[in-house]
Motif scaffolding. Sequence first.
Motif, PDB file in Angstrom:
ATOM      1  N   SER A  99      -9.514   9.245  -6.467  1.00 44.56           N
ATOM      2  CA  SER A  99      -8.919   8.650  -5.264  1.00 44.56           C
ATOM      3  C   SER A  99      -8.582   7.171  -5.433  1.00 44.56           C
ATOM      4  N   LYS A 137       2.617   2.970  -8.008  1.00 47.73           N
ATOM      5  CA  LYS A 137       3.308   4.134  -8.569  1.00 47.73           C
ATOM      6  C   LYS A 137       4.058   3.800  -9.851  1.00 47.73           C
ATOM      7  N   GLU A 179      -6.614   4.003  -6.203  1.00 45.10           N
ATOM      8  CA  GLU A 179      -5.164   3.868  -6.082  1.00 45.10           C
ATOM      9  C   GLU A 179      -4.590   2.840  -7.041  1.00 45.10           C
ATOM     10  N   MET A 183       1.194   2.560  -3.428  1.00 45.96           N
ATOM     11  CA  MET A 183      -0.041   2.928  -4.106  1.00 45.96           C
ATOM     12  C   MET A 183      -0.254   4.437  -4.037  1.00 45.96           C
ATOM     13  N   VAL A 184      -0.550   5.040  -5.172  1.00 44.77           N
ATOM     14  CA  VAL A 184      -0.827   6.479  -5.224  1.00 44.77           C
ATOM     15  C   VAL A 184      -2.171   6.681  -5.909  1.00 44.77           C
ATOM     16  N   PRO A 185      -2.895   7.744  -5.556  1.00 49.59           N
ATOM     17  CA  PRO A 185      -4.206   7.967  -6.177  1.00 49.59           C
ATOM     18  C   PRO A 185      -4.074   8.338  -7.648  1.00 49.59           C
ATOM     19  N   SER A 238       0.823  -1.212   0.000  1.00 48.64           N
ATOM     20  CA  SER A 238       0.000   0.000   0.000  1.00 48.64           C
ATOM     21  C   SER A 238       0.856   1.261   0.000  1.00 48.64           C
TER      22      SER A 238
END
Length: 695
Positions: A383, A388, A385, A350-352, A347
């Motif tokens: 939002s 990246k 995710e 993870m980026v939005p 997590s």
Amino acid sequence: MDITDFYDTFFEEAEELLADMERHLLEIDLEAPDAEQLNAIFRAAHSIKGGAGTFGFEVLQKTTHLFENLLDHTRRGELSLRRDIVDIFLETKDMLHDQLDAYRNDEEPDQEAFARICQTLQQLAREEIGQELETSGGLPTPPDAASSQTPAPAASSEASGSEQAPDAPPGEQVLVVALLNVGEKDRGLLVEELGQLGEIHDTHGDESCYEITLVTNVSRDDIEAVMCFIVEPEQLQIRAAAHQGASPPPASQPQTNKAHASSPLSPSSQSDKPKAKKPKAGGESSSIRVSVDKVDQIINLVGELIITQSMLDQTVSELEGVSHRGLLNGMSLLQRNARDLQEAVMSVRMVPMDYVFSRYPRLVRDLAGQLGKDVELVTEGESTELDKSLTERIIDPLTHLVRNSLDHGIETPEAREAAGKPRTGRLTLSAQHQGGNILIEVIDDGAGLDRDKLLAKARESGLSVFDSMSDDEVWQLIFAPGFSTAKEVSDVSGRGVGMDVVKRNIQGMGGHVEILSRKGKGTTTRIVLPLTLAILDGMSIKVGSEVFILPLSSVLESLQPSRDDLYAMAGDDVVLKVRDEYLPVVAVHAAFDVEGAKTELNETIAVIVQGEGRRYALLVDDLIGQQQVVVKNLETHYRKVPGVSAATILGDGSVALILDIAGLHRLSRVKKEAQRPQRTFNDFASTLHKEGEPS
């Protein structure tokens, strides 16, 4: 302390400030500009100017100073915004970005471009507010110069009775910098940073309010702009020290009034400062910056831990339960904790999707203006995710799809009006989770794809097409290399490159792309991607003594093939009929030369899979089950293998190959061509009937 230690922090935060500036400029209402947005744009330029001055980035400092002055006139209502003025502001923002990149790469910014943007801003000021912009007043002295000079007492300027010219650098002054609710670690950094801007004569206080007396020739605003790269603006307050005419007290004899701790600002300055928000517990920041390399290293180590845990779990599972109950319970707990750790670490990467979507308002605005179209951009699921590494790789394909929608999809205002549509077209970018995947869609309400036009262009390009092709097959033609329906080559499109690269890049990320279109109604391009490339939900299959992994997102169903549903085609190909659809058959054992595999048709299992927009039937011996596997790059550790996308390590320590569906089909065809005289794959297919072959 080496001030260059803060370079990376400055560059990252300046990038964020420029992104916020662009977002506000694109969203601002020209008829009734929001004061908060104007202030936010001004503060972004002001903060970048202060940081640039501290680090000695002179060109960036001067550009932002001019821009800041112009923005100040705007927020005070002396300059009315128009679309062309916003265009100039956006052009200035782009120039600031270029200058920032130059300093990041240890290069000097383009002097000609710098002179050009300065001239543009000055001309705008002359035409709109009837005056030249201030070019030097308020600019902070570079840090090395500030720290090398011995500050004279502030009384010297007053004793002389002379007044500084408006455009001269500010004289030396005694300031009290109050740090509110700042932890000890950040407080130490701030004190050291202030030492670069002048001479510190006194420090005292506690965590709730810590005061530093500073003699400096740097303005308060610029000190605040630099300090805000370390703490929040609400945690920093600056005021002139009492008795400016006297020499500052020596560090050994603190003279500051203790009342300042409870009221660090004078009444006049309090009205200009926002009220401090309730501090976070301990005064510490709620986030930290960590390089992606460090996160990747942690993910790799957690992956190794998961593999080790799987190996131990498999060994322990063979033990007798009664006498080893404690060990079994411990392994069960370890498995659960290892899975939780894996999910928590994943997590972090993870980026939005807002990280991706935020790039397109500017692109849509500029390109729509270039094409003479009115387009409204709508984003949904910002939002949601995604890993990246995938967000970085999806930007280029998504950009091409957006440009295509604007150029080929959405019509001109006149054409839309003639078709009974609103003059303003709509382009929607949406993202949502779908099982273990992310679904990204580019939707336009334009003219849609023209089936007849695509078929005609395909025939003209020498592609093999026929009128009975389904719409889905026709839409896939636009992904053919060199295929373009543009009448002429332009800066936007028409060269026949792009869509094939889009498809190839998305497939390289383990995803696929689909197109839905209705003539006159619009087109939807759908991208399906795995959430991450580090971990894969897979189905284990067995062929002979070998275990392979199929990406679970590619598996549609499995069934027992019937000889009546198999048809031999010309060229030794075999297809399987599944609900009126004929699917190419790929025998995995033949493609990889696996010995000891099942060859009797009634003993095999057909796994229906999808790859590159097509469906295939893979013949395997057994289905072992579903499991999460840690993906290992095979090319890094070995070499590229046809039909294989990656590898993983199983619980028993053996290596299992993760299959590339479309690549496996291509490998199968190549192997059959090479082995045609031996007919190894067609031993069981030679008895198939050839009646009723599909056309």
